[in-house]
Design an enzyme around this catalytic site. Sequence first.
Site, PDB file in Angstrom:
ATOM      1  CB  CYS A 186       3.279  -2.285   8.104  1.00  0.00           C
ATOM      2  SG  CYS A 186       2.124  -0.927   8.126  1.00  0.00           S
ATOM      3  CG  HIS A 232       2.164  -4.704   4.949  1.00  0.00           C
ATOM      4  ND1 HIS A 232       1.088  -4.906   5.778  1.00  0.00           N
ATOM      5  CD2 HIS A 232       2.300  -3.366   4.801  1.00  0.00           C
ATOM      6  CE1 HIS A 232       0.592  -3.726   6.117  1.00  0.00           C
ATOM      7  NE2 HIS A 232       1.301  -2.783   5.538  1.00  0.00           N
ATOM      8  CG  ASN A 280      -1.893  -0.998   5.873  1.00  0.00           C
ATOM      9  OD1 ASN A 280      -1.594  -1.866   6.694  1.00  0.00           O
ATOM     10  ND2 ASN A 280      -1.055  -0.061   5.474  1.00  0.00           N
TER      11      ASN A 280
HETATM   12  O1  UT7 Z   1       1.645   0.110   5.465  1.00  0.00           O
HETATM   13  C1  UT7 Z   1       2.684   0.810   4.872  1.00  0.00           C
HETATM   14  C2  UT7 Z   1       2.426   2.254   4.806  1.00  0.00           C
HETATM   15  N1  UT7 Z   1       1.536   2.744   3.817  1.00  0.00           N
HETATM   16  C3  UT7 Z   1       1.717   2.586   2.499  1.00  0.00           C
HETATM   17  O2  UT7 Z   1       2.445   1.764   2.044  1.00  0.00           O
HETATM   18  C4  UT7 Z   1       0.967   3.514   1.597  1.00  0.00           C
HETATM   19  C5  UT7 Z   1       1.819   3.894   0.431  1.00  0.00           C
HETATM   20  N2  UT7 Z   1       1.179   4.870  -0.433  1.00  0.00           N
HETATM   21  C6  UT7 Z   1       0.062   4.632  -1.145  1.00  0.00           C
HETATM   22  O3  UT7 Z   1      -0.490   3.556  -1.057  1.00  0.00           O
HETATM   23  C7  UT7 Z   1      -0.434   5.702  -2.078  1.00  0.00           C
HETATM   24  O4  UT7 Z   1       0.525   6.723  -2.172  1.00  0.00           O
HETATM   25  C8  UT7 Z   1      -1.804   6.302  -1.693  1.00  0.00           C
HETATM   26  C9  UT7 Z   1      -2.891   5.267  -1.926  1.00  0.00           C
HETATM   27  C10 UT7 Z   1      -1.773   6.723  -0.240  1.00  0.00           C
HETATM   28  C11 UT7 Z   1      -2.118   7.485  -2.557  1.00  0.00           C
HETATM   29  O5  UT7 Z   1      -2.085   7.127  -3.922  1.00  0.00           O
HETATM   30  P1  UT7 Z   1      -1.264   8.008  -4.986  1.00  0.00           P
HETATM   31  O6  UT7 Z   1      -1.513   7.414  -6.297  1.00  0.00           O
HETATM   32  O7  UT7 Z   1       0.155   8.114  -4.495  1.00  0.00           O
HETATM   33  O8  UT7 Z   1      -2.036   9.371  -4.895  1.00  0.00           O
HETATM   34  P2  UT7 Z   1      -1.469  10.802  -4.498  1.00  0.00           P
HETATM   35  O9  UT7 Z   1      -1.137  10.851  -3.055  1.00  0.00           O
HETATM   36  O10 UT7 Z   1      -0.394  11.158  -5.462  1.00  0.00           O
HETATM   37  O11 UT7 Z   1      -2.742  11.693  -4.754  1.00  0.00           O
HETATM   38  C12 UT7 Z   1      -3.292  11.844  -6.055  1.00  0.00           C
HETATM   39  C13 UT7 Z   1      -4.526  12.730  -5.958  1.00  0.00           C
HETATM   40  C14 UT7 Z   1      -4.305  13.973  -5.132  1.00  0.00           C
HETATM   41  O12 UT7 Z   1      -5.011  15.024  -5.738  1.00  0.00           O
HETATM   42  P3  UT7 Z   1      -4.235  16.133  -6.606  1.00  0.00           P
HETATM   43  O13 UT7 Z   1      -3.244  16.756  -5.668  1.00  0.00           O
HETATM   44  O14 UT7 Z   1      -3.610  15.372  -7.731  1.00  0.00           O
HETATM   45  O15 UT7 Z   1      -5.347  17.046  -7.018  1.00  0.00           O
HETATM   46  C15 UT7 Z   1      -4.938  13.643  -3.805  1.00  0.00           C
HETATM   47  O16 UT7 Z   1      -5.411  14.790  -3.140  1.00  0.00           O
HETATM   48  O17 UT7 Z   1      -5.572  11.995  -5.305  1.00  0.00           O
HETATM   49  C16 UT7 Z   1      -6.093  12.787  -4.233  1.00  0.00           C
HETATM   50  N3  UT7 Z   1      -6.563  11.894  -3.188  1.00  0.00           N
HETATM   51  C17 UT7 Z   1      -7.795  11.372  -3.163  1.00  0.00           C
HETATM   52  N4  UT7 Z   1      -8.846  11.522  -3.990  1.00  0.00           N
HETATM   53  C18 UT7 Z   1      -9.969  10.848  -3.703  1.00  0.00           C
HETATM   54  C19 UT7 Z   1      -5.882  11.424  -2.111  1.00  0.00           C
HETATM   55  N5  UT7 Z   1      -6.666  10.597  -1.388  1.00  0.00           N
HETATM   56  C20 UT7 Z   1      -7.852  10.558  -2.016  1.00  0.00           C
HETATM   57  C21 UT7 Z   1      -9.054   9.885  -1.760  1.00  0.00           C
HETATM   58  N6  UT7 Z   1     -10.081  10.057  -2.634  1.00  0.00           N
HETATM   59  N7  UT7 Z   1      -9.234   9.076  -0.711  1.00  0.00           N
END
Ligand code: UT7
Length: 329
Positions: A115, A256, A286
């Site tokens: 990225c 980004h 993204n």
């Molecule tokens: O380009 C540069 C690289 N990428 C980034 O910069 C991405 C950086 N990270 C993020 O943007 C975020 O961490 C995410 C959007 C990927 C995830 O958001 P989060 O608020 O950090 O969620 P999490 O990973 O802590 O997950 C929270 C919950 C989990 O469930 P449990 O374990 O709490 O029951 C996940 O399993 O949300 C669940 N989850 C989803 N639920 C519905 C993860 N993905 C999804 C989904 N739909 N698509």
Amino acid sequence: MQHHGVTIAGTGSYVPARVLTNHDLAKMVETSDDWIRTRTGIEERHIAAADEPTSALAYEAACRALDAAGMKAEELDYILVATFTGDNIFPNTGCYLQKRLGAFNAAAVSIEAACTGFLYGLELAANLIRSGNYRNILLVGAEKISSLVDWTDRNTCVLFGDGAGAVVLKQTTPGHDCLKSVKLGADGRYTDLLRTAAGGSMKPLTVEDVASHQNCIKMEGREVFKLAVNAMVGSSRAVMEKAGITHDDIRWVIPHQANLRIISSVGKYLEVPEDKVYINIQRYGNTSAASIPIALDEIVRSGQVKRGEYLLLTAFGAGLTWGASVIKW
Ligand code: UT7
């Protein structure tokens, strides 16, 4: 001796026609429009066609940038493509793009900084021009990330989209350099946070790997999130200081587009008002190396930046890599 100056003579961007909405994704994996919107800001993304590799997306963006610059492809002497989703492992995607453009007077190469690729490319291209060895450089950030997405993994498949953004950089008189400052960083201790697990020389692809999607994107989202904000804010502060400006001087922060919450936090820490932080993640998701040049092109084409105004570009991605740059438009 004073170096040659660098100017951005034209910008262009392109996204493929097919739109994949959050509602479409909710039919493919256990997710919802509400979850994706509130956690990421994304509403839809564009997906390239099967016969549309990264160089095809890059070509469309490049033609628009060349047009805006009033330049023909034969006038280019260097083509630089930032991508982690190249047409093939080799030869480099710069050569595929060169062929499409018919830009046979140009050297052609691709670089991979995920990225942050566009910012790494920007500094490289500017220094090639400053050296006096090249006059007209095409820099493209282009990605067909859909080709590396695991469409059964809800943690990642909702985040990415395909697209391309391009700039034509031109030599200008010494003392007139639009690229005021750049600060790049990397930390290879975090290579495992965001990567493909097979398909390279570390682990050549096996049939089993393909079946278990080891060749697709894997990410520790929460860890990446935490590191992203710090790195973008730190490098942004460094480039403003280097350029001798403050947050009050910035017309647009062009971050980004990985997550709306990351973008908002960066804006807050930098004390830049919300209406000066450019956001288009809702439409594209993204797009990795393409996200900053797509945003830049939208700002330029809609007349939202005037000559002499300052733009702050900042990115973060796999590697980990990050960086920022101040451009005087
Ligand atoms: O380009 C540069 C690289 N990428 C980034 O910069 C991405 C950086 N990270 C993020 O943007 C975020 O961490 C995410 C959007 C990927 C995830 O958001 P989060 O608020 O950090 O969620 P999490 O990973 O802590 O997950 C929270 C919950 C989990 O469930 P449990 O374990 O709490 O029951 C996940 O399993 O949300 C669940 N989850 C989803 N639920 C519905 C993860 N993905 C999804 C989904 N739909 N698509």
